[in-house]
Write a protein that holds these residues in place. Structure first.
Motif, PDB file in Angstrom:
ATOM      1  N   UNK A  87       0.826  -1.211   0.000  1.00 49.32           N
ATOM      2  CA  UNK A  87       0.000   0.000   0.000  1.00 49.32           C
ATOM      3  C   UNK A  87       0.861   1.261   0.000  1.00 49.32           C
ATOM      4  N   UNK A  88       1.935   1.232   0.777  1.00 51.06           N
ATOM      5  CA  UNK A  88       2.852   2.376   0.851  1.00 51.06           C
ATOM      6  C   UNK A  88       3.461   2.668  -0.520  1.00 51.06           C
ATOM      7  N   UNK A  89       3.945   1.636  -1.203  1.00 51.97           N
ATOM      8  CA  UNK A  89       4.559   1.829  -2.511  1.00 51.97           C
ATOM      9  C   UNK A  89       3.532   2.255  -3.565  1.00 51.97           C
ATOM     10  N   UNK A  90       2.315   1.763  -3.436  1.00 47.69           N
ATOM     11  CA  UNK A  90       1.265   2.146  -4.380  1.00 47.69           C
ATOM     12  C   UNK A  90       0.905   3.618  -4.221  1.00 47.69           C
ATOM     13  N   UNK A  91       0.909   4.116  -2.980  1.00 48.14           N
ATOM     14  CA  UNK A  91       0.576   5.516  -2.726  1.00 48.14           C
ATOM     15  C   UNK A  91       1.679   6.445  -3.235  1.00 48.14           C
ATOM     16  N   UNK A  92       2.926   5.998  -3.212  1.00 50.61           N
ATOM     17  CA  UNK A  92       4.041   6.826  -3.669  1.00 50.61           C
ATOM     18  C   UNK A  92       4.017   7.014  -5.181  1.00 50.61           C
ATOM     19  N   UNK A  93       3.466   6.044  -5.897  1.00 44.92           N
ATOM     20  CA  UNK A  93       3.488   6.112  -7.365  1.00 44.92           C
ATOM     21  C   UNK A  93       2.391   6.941  -7.917  1.00 44.92           C
TER      22      UNK A  93
END
Length: 93
Positions: A87-93
């Motif tokens: 979820x963290x990486x998805x929000x950064x993109x």
């Protein structure tokens, strides 16, 4: 209807894989409980150096890791760590 069949099949395959992994762990545990005492018996009847501790500790560590994997326990990352990171990486993109 077809989607439900695929989901049910995937759940079955995952459950079967889990059971096989746990079964493998217990097989490994049984072998450990038989082999290590035999090695200890041989060791104490042949020499004064406790060499059987080396395979006992090495195999014991591997057995511990196998058990943690079989029961899906990860003390370092926790249960939801992977999901939180995704979820963290998805929000950064």
């Amino acid at each position: 209807m077809e989607n439900q069949d695929v989901n049910a099949n995937n759940k079955y395959l995952k459950a079967k894989e889990k059971v096989e992994n746990i079964k493998g762990f217990y097989g490994n545990l049984l072998a450990y409980c038989i082999v290590i005492p035999v090695l200890a018996f041989i060791n104490y009847n042949t020499t004064s150096f406790a060499w059987f501790l080396f395979p006992a500790l090495g195999w014991g560590f591997g057995l511990l890791m196998h058990g943690l994997s079989a029961y899906e326990y990860n003390p370092f990352f926790g249960k939801d760590w992977e999901e939180r990171k995704i979820k963290e990486f998805m929000q950064k993109q």
